[in-house]
Design an enzyme around this catalytic site. Sequence first.
Site, PDB file in Angstrom:
ATOM      1  N   GLU A  75       0.819  -0.606  -0.242  1.00 12.93           N
ATOM      2  CA  GLU A  75      -0.245  -0.226  -0.030  1.00 12.93           C
ATOM      3  C   GLU A  75       0.462   1.015  -0.367  1.00 12.93           C
ATOM      4  O   GLU A  75       1.987   1.048   0.503  1.00 12.93           O
ATOM      5  CB  GLU A  75      -0.794  -0.205   1.744  1.00 12.93           C
ATOM      6  CG  GLU A  75      -2.184  -0.885   1.523  1.00 12.93           C
ATOM      7  CD  GLU A  75      -2.539  -1.674  -0.144  1.00 12.93           C
ATOM      8  OE1 GLU A  75      -2.714  -0.115  -0.476  1.00 12.93           O
ATOM      9  OE2 GLU A  75      -3.542  -2.673   0.069  1.00 12.93           O
ATOM     10  N   ASP A 111       6.259  -6.124  -1.110  1.00 12.06           N
ATOM     11  CA  ASP A 111       5.718  -6.921  -1.859  1.00 12.06           C
ATOM     12  C   ASP A 111       6.258  -8.523  -1.465  1.00 12.06           C
ATOM     13  O   ASP A 111       6.830  -8.847  -0.445  1.00 12.06           O
ATOM     14  CB  ASP A 111       7.492  -6.840  -3.025  1.00 12.06           C
ATOM     15  CG  ASP A 111       6.858  -7.824  -4.310  1.00 12.06           C
ATOM     16  OD1 ASP A 111       5.273  -8.497  -4.738  1.00 12.06           O
ATOM     17  OD2 ASP A 111       7.586  -7.601  -5.197  1.00 12.06           O
ATOM     18  N   TYR A 225     -12.296 -17.131  -8.030  1.00 10.54           N
ATOM     19  CA  TYR A 225     -13.367 -16.800  -8.686  1.00 10.54           C
ATOM     20  C   TYR A 225     -13.800 -17.847  -9.846  1.00 10.54           C
ATOM     21  O   TYR A 225     -13.448 -18.599 -10.505  1.00 10.54           O
ATOM     22  CB  TYR A 225     -13.913 -15.793  -9.102  1.00 10.54           C
ATOM     23  CG  TYR A 225     -15.006 -15.529  -9.111  1.00 10.54           C
ATOM     24  CD1 TYR A 225     -16.390 -15.444  -9.077  1.00 10.54           C
ATOM     25  CD2 TYR A 225     -15.274 -15.086 -11.497  1.00 10.54           C
ATOM     26  CE1 TYR A 225     -17.771 -15.138  -9.176  1.00 10.54           C
ATOM     27  CE2 TYR A 225     -16.618 -15.169 -11.394  1.00 10.54           C
ATOM     28  CZ  TYR A 225     -18.165 -14.692 -10.589  1.00 10.54           C
ATOM     29  OH  TYR A 225     -18.960 -14.624 -11.118  1.00 10.54           O
ATOM     30  N   TYR A 235     -13.055 -14.747 -17.826  1.00 12.11           N
ATOM     31  CA  TYR A 235     -12.708 -15.016 -16.069  1.00 12.11           C
ATOM     32  C   TYR A 235     -12.410 -16.535 -16.214  1.00 12.11           C
ATOM     33  O   TYR A 235     -11.367 -16.926 -16.734  1.00 12.11           O
ATOM     34  CB  TYR A 235     -13.907 -14.463 -15.415  1.00 12.11           C
ATOM     35  CG  TYR A 235     -12.903 -14.573 -14.342  1.00 12.11           C
ATOM     36  CD1 TYR A 235     -12.766 -13.215 -13.302  1.00 12.11           C
ATOM     37  CD2 TYR A 235     -12.370 -15.172 -13.231  1.00 12.11           C
ATOM     38  CE1 TYR A 235     -11.816 -13.416 -11.848  1.00 12.11           C
ATOM     39  CE2 TYR A 235     -11.695 -15.233 -11.867  1.00 12.11           C
ATOM     40  CZ  TYR A 235     -11.302 -14.435 -11.034  1.00 12.11           C
ATOM     41  OH  TYR A 235     -10.716 -14.249 -10.560  1.00 12.11           O
ATOM     42  N   LYS A 244      -6.073 -19.286 -12.228  1.00 15.11           N
ATOM     43  CA  LYS A 244      -6.634 -20.054 -11.084  1.00 15.11           C
ATOM     44  C   LYS A 244      -6.619 -21.247 -11.361  1.00 15.11           C
ATOM     45  O   LYS A 244      -6.775 -22.120 -10.249  1.00 15.11           O
ATOM     46  CB  LYS A 244      -8.115 -19.754 -10.801  1.00 15.11           C
ATOM     47  CG  LYS A 244      -8.347 -17.762 -10.508  1.00 15.11           C
ATOM     48  CD  LYS A 244      -7.707 -17.569  -8.915  1.00 15.11           C
ATOM     49  CE  LYS A 244      -8.123 -16.277  -8.741  1.00 15.11           C
ATOM     50  NZ  LYS A 244      -7.530 -15.947  -8.147  1.00 15.11           N
ATOM     51  N   VAL A 274     -17.620  -5.873  -5.889  1.00 17.66           N
ATOM     52  CA  VAL A 274     -17.190  -4.355  -6.702  1.00 17.66           C
ATOM     53  C   VAL A 274     -15.729  -5.025  -5.254  1.00 17.66           C
ATOM     54  O   VAL A 274     -15.562  -5.182  -3.803  1.00 17.66           O
ATOM     55  CB  VAL A 274     -17.757  -3.374  -6.296  1.00 17.66           C
ATOM     56  CG1 VAL A 274     -16.687  -2.659  -6.415  1.00 17.66           C
ATOM     57  CG2 VAL A 274     -19.143  -3.783  -5.833  1.00 17.66           C
TER      58      VAL A 274
HETATM   59  P1  NAD Z   1      -8.187  -6.399  -3.743  1.00 10.93           P
HETATM   60  O1  NAD Z   1      -8.261  -5.438  -4.506  1.00 10.93           O
HETATM   61  O2  NAD Z   1      -9.271  -5.404  -3.069  1.00 10.93           O
HETATM   62  O3  NAD Z   1      -6.726  -6.784  -2.616  1.00 10.93           O
HETATM   63  C1  NAD Z   1      -5.759  -7.173  -3.218  1.00 10.93           C
HETATM   64  C2  NAD Z   1      -5.190  -6.810  -1.820  1.00 10.93           C
HETATM   65  O4  NAD Z   1      -3.615  -7.684  -2.474  1.00 10.93           O
HETATM   66  C3  NAD Z   1      -4.605  -6.040  -1.310  1.00 10.93           C
HETATM   67  O5  NAD Z   1      -4.652  -6.600   0.619  1.00 10.93           O
HETATM   68  C4  NAD Z   1      -2.947  -5.509  -1.657  1.00 10.93           C
HETATM   69  O6  NAD Z   1      -2.661  -4.762  -1.019  1.00 10.93           O
HETATM   70  C5  NAD Z   1      -2.803  -7.084  -1.301  1.00 10.93           C
HETATM   71  N1  NAD Z   1      -1.182  -6.863  -3.423  1.00 10.93           N
HETATM   72  C6  NAD Z   1      -1.580  -7.061  -3.553  1.00 10.93           C
HETATM   73  N2  NAD Z   1      -0.445  -6.981  -4.754  1.00 10.93           N
HETATM   74  C7  NAD Z   1       0.517  -6.998  -3.595  1.00 10.93           C
HETATM   75  C8  NAD Z   1       1.876  -7.575  -3.796  1.00 10.93           C
HETATM   76  N3  NAD Z   1       2.976  -7.385  -4.022  1.00 10.93           N
HETATM   77  N4  NAD Z   1       2.110  -7.924  -1.383  1.00 10.93           N
HETATM   78  C9  NAD Z   1       1.738  -7.725  -0.733  1.00 10.93           C
HETATM   79  N5  NAD Z   1       0.605  -7.137  -1.280  1.00 10.93           N
HETATM   80  C10 NAD Z   1       0.058  -7.737  -2.101  1.00 10.93           C
HETATM   81  O7  NAD Z   1      -8.808  -7.775  -4.333  1.00 10.93           O
HETATM   82  P2  NAD Z   1      -9.937  -8.551  -3.637  1.00 10.93           P
HETATM   83  O8  NAD Z   1     -10.949  -8.901  -4.688  1.00 10.93           O
HETATM   84  O9  NAD Z   1     -10.001  -8.675  -2.495  1.00 10.93           O
HETATM   85  O10 NAD Z   1      -9.335 -10.747  -4.362  1.00 10.93           O
HETATM   86  C11 NAD Z   1      -8.252 -11.193  -3.324  1.00 10.93           C
HETATM   87  C12 NAD Z   1      -8.588 -12.521  -3.643  1.00 10.93           C
HETATM   88  O11 NAD Z   1      -9.564 -12.864  -4.195  1.00 10.93           O
HETATM   89  C13 NAD Z   1      -7.809 -12.746  -5.004  1.00 10.93           C
HETATM   90  O12 NAD Z   1      -7.268 -13.855  -5.530  1.00 10.93           O
HETATM   91  C14 NAD Z   1      -9.062 -12.972  -5.695  1.00 10.93           C
HETATM   92  O13 NAD Z   1      -9.046 -13.349  -7.770  1.00 10.93           O
HETATM   93  C15 NAD Z   1      -9.634 -13.593  -5.405  1.00 10.93           C
HETATM   94  N6  NAD Z   1     -10.953 -13.203  -5.963  1.00 10.93           N
HETATM   95  C16 NAD Z   1     -12.130 -11.990  -6.010  1.00 10.93           C
HETATM   96  C17 NAD Z   1     -13.571 -12.315  -6.088  1.00 10.93           C
HETATM   97  C18 NAD Z   1     -14.133 -10.360  -6.100  1.00 10.93           C
HETATM   98  O14 NAD Z   1     -15.469 -10.774  -7.163  1.00 10.93           O
HETATM   99  N7  NAD Z   1     -13.535  -9.660  -6.611  1.00 10.93           N
HETATM  100  C19 NAD Z   1     -14.141 -13.242  -6.404  1.00 10.93           C
HETATM  101  C20 NAD Z   1     -13.543 -14.135  -5.736  1.00 10.93           C
HETATM  102  C21 NAD Z   1     -12.004 -14.442  -5.459  1.00 10.93           C
END
Ligand code: NAD
Length: 395
Positions: A75, A111, A225, A235, A244, A274
Site C-alpha cells: 500500500e 512485496d 472465482y 474469467y 486460478k 466490487v
Molecule cells: P483487492 O484488490 O481488494 O485486494 C488485494 C490485496 O492484495 C490488497 O491487500 C493488496 O495490498 C494486496 N497486494 C497486491 N499486490 C501485492 C504484493 N505484491 N504484495 C503484497 N500485497 C499485495 O482484491 P480482492 O478482490 O479482495 O481479491 C483477493 C483474492 O480474491 C484474489 O485472489 C481474487 O482473485 C479473489 N476473488 C475475488 C473476487 C471478487 O469478485 N473481487 C471473487 C472471488 C475471488
Amino acid sequence: MIIKPKVRGFICTTAHPQGCAAHVQEQIDYIKGQGTIAEAPKNVLVIGCSNGYGLASRITAAFGGGANTLGVCFEKPPTEKRTASAGYYNTAAFHHAAKSEGLYAESINGDAFSDECKDKAIALLKENMGKVDLVVYSLGAPRRQDPKTGEVYSSVLKPINEGYTAKNLNTDTRKITDITVEPASDDEIAQTVKVMGGEDWELWIDALKQADLLADGCNTVAYTYLGEKLTWPIYGHATIGKAKEDLDRAATAINQQLSGVKGQANVAVLKALVTQSSSAIPIMPLYISLVYKVMKEEGTHEGCIQQLHRLFTEGLYTDSPRLDDTNRFRMDNLELRPETQAKIEALWPQVTEENLFELTDFKGYNEEFLKLFGFGWEGVDYDADTSPMLEADFN
Ligand code: NAD
C-alpha cells in the site's frame, strides 16, 4: 486538505482516512454481531490483508475468533499533499481496533512475492506470535518479480484461443459499448499463471514450514472465482481462470507439505463483488451490477464480510464443510443458483445506457466502489479540512 474522490477509469486515486475507518468498523460490527466462531484459529497470517476479501478474512479471524494476526499488503503511504491508498488507511484502522481489544496485530507493507518479505514475516512470527494455525492467501496483483531469477511477469485479462466481443460498461463515463478482447498468446497465459497462480502460495507455506511456524492442524486457503456462462470467456475460461486452475494444483502439493502437521490446504470459491481488483476486469462491473440487482431482490446479497463469515462457519471451521468434488469450499452457491443466473442472463441483453439504473443495480455498484475508498460513509464530514497523514504502524 478537503479530500474528494478522484476517479480515473476503474480506480479512485484518493482515499479518505475517516471513511476507510468507517468501512473497517462496519465489518467489525457485522462480525461481532454474529457471535463467537467456534474452533476459530488463534494465530493467523493474511497475505493481501488490506482490502477486499483479505481484509474481511482478517476482521473475521480477529473479531469473530479473537485471533492475533500478521498481515502483508502493498500500500501507498500518505504525504502532506497526497492521500494514502485505501488499504493503508484500512490497515491503520484495523490495527487500532484490534490493539484496543488486546489482540496482536502487525502488518508488513511490502512485496509479498519477495524473499525479503517472507523473511520479515518469519522473523516477526518467531518474535511475537508463534506458530500459525491459518494462512490466508488473498493477493490481487498485476505483476510479480520472481525472487530467484529477478524476472518480472505481468498478468493479462484476456480470453484463450479466440477473441471475445461483449457488452462492457465504462463505470467512469457510464457508456456501454461492445468491446473486443483479443486472445492471449501462450506467453501471456504463462505470465498470468506466474502472477496469479499458486507458485507463490507454495513458496509461503514452504518458508513457514522450514521455519517450523506451522501449528498442528494448520489450515491454508487461497481464493478464486469460477462464475458462469456470462463471465467464462473473460474469467473462468480465460487467462485468469488458467491461473486460478493452478491454485488447485498448488493446493494438492501443499496438502502433502502439510501432512506432517495434519494441516489442510483448500481453494475457496467466492462470489463476484466490487473490489479494487474486480473493477479492473472487463465485463465484470456490468455483470456485478446485475448480480447485485437480482440478489438484492432475492434477499441473498452478500458483501466480502458476509462471505468470509460463511467461509469460516460453513467451510473452514465446521464438521460438514460446503466442499465440491475438487475439495474447494463453495461460497459462491447463492450467486450460481440456476434461477439467479437465469435472471441475470435474461437481463444482460436488455441493458442499455438509458435503462442502466432500472435494470441493474449500477447505483449500488458505484456507491460500494466509492465506499472502498472511504467515500459516502454516514457520519464522515467530507467538507472538513482533513490531514491525509496518519501513522499506520507498519513494520
Ligand atoms: P483487492 O484488490 O481488494 O485486494 C488485494 C490485496 O492484495 C490488497 O491487500 C493488496 O495490498 C494486496 N497486494 C497486491 N499486490 C501485492 C504484493 N505484491 N504484495 C503484497 N500485497 C499485495 O482484491 P480482492 O478482490 O479482495 O481479491 C483477493 C483474492 O480474491 C484474489 O485472489 C481474487 O482473485 C479473489 N476473488 C475475488 C473476487 C471478487 O469478485 N473481487 C471473487 C472471488 C475471488
